[in-house]
Design a protein around this motif. Structure first.
Motif, short mmCIF file in Angstrom:
data_model
loop_
_atom_site.label_atom_id
_atom_site.label_comp_id
_atom_site.label_asym_id
_atom_site.label_seq_id
_atom_site.Cartn_x
_atom_site.Cartn_y
_atom_site.Cartn_z
N ASP A 59 0.82 -1.22 0.00
CA ASP A 59 0.00 0.00 0.00
C ASP A 59 0.84 1.26 0.00
OD1 ASP A 59 0.91 -0.15 2.63
OD2 ASP A 59 -1.05 0.24 3.54
N TYR A 60 2.14 1.16 0.27
CA TYR A 60 3.02 2.31 0.13
C TYR A 60 3.45 2.41 -1.33
CZ TYR A 60 7.02 5.41 0.34
OH TYR A 60 7.88 6.45 0.09
N GLY A 61 3.08 3.49 -1.99
CA GLY A 61 3.48 3.71 -3.38
C GLY A 61 2.78 2.84 -4.39
N GLY A 62 1.88 1.96 -3.93
CA GLY A 62 1.20 1.06 -4.87
C GLY A 62 2.18 0.20 -5.66
N TYR A 63 3.26 -0.23 -5.01
CA TYR A 63 4.30 -0.99 -5.69
C TYR A 63 3.89 -2.45 -5.91
CZ TYR A 63 7.94 2.58 -4.99
OH TYR A 63 8.69 3.72 -5.03
N ILE A 64 4.15 -2.95 -7.13
CA ILE A 64 4.18 -4.39 -7.35
C ILE A 64 5.57 -4.84 -6.94
CG2 ILE A 64 4.09 -6.24 -9.05
CD1 ILE A 64 2.22 -4.48 -10.72
N THR A 65 5.66 -5.62 -5.85
CA THR A 65 6.98 -6.00 -5.33
C THR A 65 7.42 -7.38 -5.80
OG1 THR A 65 5.96 -6.84 -3.31
CG2 THR A 65 6.72 -4.54 -3.29
N SER A 66 6.50 -8.16 -6.37
CA SER A 66 6.87 -9.50 -6.80
C SER A 66 5.83 -10.06 -7.76
CB SER A 66 6.99 -10.44 -5.58
OG SER A 66 7.15 -11.78 -5.98
N ILE A 67 6.30 -10.72 -8.81
CA ILE A 67 5.45 -11.56 -9.66
C ILE A 67 6.22 -12.85 -9.89
CG2 ILE A 67 4.32 -11.86 -11.89
CD1 ILE A 67 3.98 -8.87 -12.11
N LYS A 68 5.70 -13.95 -9.36
CA LYS A 68 6.37 -15.24 -9.48
C LYS A 68 5.63 -16.12 -10.46
CE LYS A 68 8.49 -15.12 -4.91
NZ LYS A 68 8.61 -15.77 -3.57
N VAL A 69 6.39 -16.65 -11.43
CA VAL A 69 5.82 -17.41 -12.55
C VAL A 69 6.64 -18.68 -12.76
CG1 VAL A 69 5.10 -17.29 -14.97
CG2 VAL A 69 5.20 -15.20 -13.61
N PRO A 70 6.01 -19.85 -12.92
CA PRO A 70 6.77 -21.06 -13.26
C PRO A 70 7.31 -20.98 -14.69
CG PRO A 70 4.56 -21.59 -12.42
CD PRO A 70 4.58 -20.13 -12.72
N ASP A 71 8.44 -21.65 -14.92
CA ASP A 71 8.93 -21.79 -16.29
C ASP A 71 8.41 -23.10 -16.88
OD1 ASP A 71 10.51 -23.82 -15.29
OD2 ASP A 71 12.42 -22.78 -15.59
N LYS A 72 8.88 -23.47 -18.07
CA LYS A 72 8.35 -24.65 -18.75
C LYS A 72 8.71 -25.96 -18.04
CE LYS A 72 12.25 -24.57 -21.99
NZ LYS A 72 12.62 -24.33 -23.41
N GLN A 80 15.01 4.60 -0.77
CA GLN A 80 16.33 5.14 -1.09
C GLN A 80 16.35 5.80 -2.47
OE1 GLN A 80 18.59 5.22 1.35
NE2 GLN A 80 16.97 4.23 2.55
N PRO A 81 17.27 6.75 -2.68
CA PRO A 81 17.36 7.43 -3.99
C PRO A 81 17.65 6.49 -5.15
CG PRO A 81 18.58 8.64 -2.31
CD PRO A 81 18.18 7.34 -1.69
N TYR A 82 18.27 5.32 -4.88
CA TYR A 82 18.58 4.40 -5.97
C TYR A 82 17.36 3.62 -6.44
CZ TYR A 82 19.26 1.26 -1.90
OH TYR A 82 19.12 0.57 -0.72
N ASN A 83 16.21 3.80 -5.77
CA ASN A 83 14.98 3.18 -6.27
C ASN A 83 14.50 3.94 -7.50
OD1 ASN A 83 12.47 2.00 -6.71
ND2 ASN A 83 11.50 3.06 -4.99
N ARG A 84 14.50 3.28 -8.65
CA ARG A 84 14.09 3.92 -9.91
C ARG A 84 12.65 3.52 -10.25
NH1 ARG A 84 18.82 5.37 -12.71
NH2 ARG A 84 20.39 5.88 -11.14
N TYR A 85 11.75 3.72 -9.28
CA TYR A 85 10.32 3.46 -9.48
C TYR A 85 10.05 1.97 -9.76
CZ TYR A 85 10.46 8.53 -10.28
OH TYR A 85 10.68 9.89 -10.18
N PHE A 86 10.81 1.08 -9.14
CA PHE A 86 10.69 -0.35 -9.43
C PHE A 86 9.31 -0.88 -9.01
CE2 PHE A 86 15.38 0.06 -8.72
CZ PHE A 86 15.77 -0.20 -10.02
N GLY A 87 8.39 -0.99 -9.98
CA GLY A 87 7.06 -1.52 -9.72
C GLY A 87 6.04 -0.52 -9.22
N ALA A 88 6.38 0.76 -9.22
CA ALA A 88 5.54 1.78 -8.58
C ALA A 88 4.30 2.14 -9.39
CB ALA A 88 6.36 3.04 -8.34
N THR A 89 3.28 2.60 -8.67
CA THR A 89 2.15 3.29 -9.29
C THR A 89 2.57 4.74 -9.51
OG1 THR A 89 0.47 1.86 -8.32
CG2 THR A 89 -0.22 4.09 -8.94
N ILE A 90 2.42 5.24 -10.74
CA ILE A 90 2.92 6.56 -11.11
C ILE A 90 1.75 7.50 -11.38
CG2 ILE A 90 4.29 7.86 -12.77
CD1 ILE A 90 5.97 5.93 -11.11
N GLY A 91 1.79 8.71 -10.81
CA GLY A 91 0.78 9.73 -11.04
C GLY A 91 1.19 11.04 -10.37
#
Length: 355
Positions: free
Chosen positions: A41-54, A73-84
């Motif tokens: 709920d902070y920033g509306g970030y998608i923090t993980s999507i886990k998917v099986p391979d073949k 931190q400043p090195y976070n480049r909007y990784f998974g964020a909700t933007i607006g």
């Protein structure tokens, strides 16, 4: 137990804009295909999507962090964020709406980027669960980041039994204001720590016959045909064969103008396939554009540690569905102004499968 379950736990604590120490809520979807997604709920970030391979091996295919402190931190480049309120760049951090000039934060050189210094990626959203849907709501006050109007935003997340992750953005405002949300997830279908070597093996297809011409990363207002250029991705191309051929750029960071059919609703936007794992991601949206970004400006050295290794240049790709960048300053671009009594609606679907 249903075919999709949605559970909640915590992801640390963050001091909010009022100086209050708040617990970050984390929401996890899981379906019977061993597919899972996590959102906070902070920033509306998608923090993980886990998917099986073949072969049935499950990996997290989104770049990000394993603690909420790292997202601050400043090195976070909007990784998974909700933007607006407005994704992407606004030229010279200035816009004219209904004859009134608004000066915005110049947080990207002389330009405005992703909603400003405290955009929607840096606020707490109010969370509500309805069945297997998560609804995040936020009230952006009049003149927050110098945008006019009280804006009520809702972002609805939902995972289906068929491995589709759906996001619907809705908003209303009390004054005319540009609105252009997106999600800024970085993907690597080989796994988020696989790096550039595996990213180059991805085959990328984008349903666009034009791009917006840019000068220094800012649209000029012209649309350029993709035919006979490196931007022609209407037929899938291996990323490693083209990423270093983008003119005047260390990779792709371009808005592609989606070729829309006569159908209403969502249109096919893009697909990305990683042959080694067999993972395929397709994107569908009702938006006219998509920003294709290949992590050109992430560090080249071992300075930022992510969930499964260092986060580095060309380690992931973004497909950010949206209206064109700087639309508010280009009359020939799709309209981003939302007026009182209107509702903004942006739909995007990320569909995952194996081939």
């Amino acid at each position: 137990m249903g075919e999709v379950i949605l559970t909640e736990d915590t992801f640390g604590k963050v001091t909010d804009g009022k100086g209050k120490n708040r617990t970050v809520r984390r929401f996890t979807w899981q379906n019977k295909n061993k597919f899972s997604v996590q959102v906070i709920d902070y920033g509306g970030y998608i923090t993980s999507i886990k998917v099986p391979d073949k072969d049935g091996n499950i990996k997290d295919i989104t770049i990000g962090f394993d603690t909420v402190e790292k997202y601050l931190q400043p090195y976070n480049r909007y990784f998974g964020a909700t933007i607006g309120r407005v994704a992407n760049r606004i030229r010279k951090a200035k816009m004219i709406v209904e004859g009134v000039t608004y000066n915005l934060a110049n947080n990207n050189g002389p330009h405005h980027l992703h909603g400003g210094k405290i955009g929607f990626d840096k606020v707490f959203w109010e969370a509500c669960i309805q069945g297997t849907r998560l609804i995040l709501s936020y009230h952006s006050a009049d003149m927050e980041e110098n945008y006019p109007g009280d804006l009520i935003a809702n972002v609805i997340f939902e995972l289906t039994k068929d491995n589709e992750f759906r996001i619907d953005y809705k908003a209303v405002t009390t004054k005319p204001c540009p609105v252009n949300f997106t999600n800024h997830s970085y993907f690597n279908l080989a796994g988020n720590g696989a790096g550039a070597q595996e990213l180059y093996k991805h085959n990328v297809c984008i349903n666009a016959d034009k791009i917006t011409e840019v000068d220094g990363g800012i649209p000029t207002g012209n649309l350029l045909p993709v035919q006979n250029t490196v931007f022609d991705l209407r037929v899938p191309k291996e990323l490693g064969q083209i990423i270093n051929k983008v003119p005047n750029s260390p990779g792709f960071d371009n808005n592609f103008c989606i070729t829309k059919g006569i159908e209403q609703g969502n249109t096919f936007v893009a697909s990305v396939y990683h042959p080694t794992s067999g993972r395929l991601m397709e994107v569908y949206s009702n938006q006219p554009g998509v920003q294709f970004y290949t992590s050109n400006f992430l560090p080249e050295d071992d300075t930022v540690m992510g969930k499964d290794g260092y986060i580095k240049k060309h380690g992931g790709f973004c497909l950010e569905t949206q209206k064109y960048p700087d639309s508010v300053n280009n009359e020939n671009f799709p309209n981003t102004i939302v007026y009182p009594g209107e509702q903004y609606h942006h739909s995007v679907v990320f569909k995952f499968s194996l081939k």
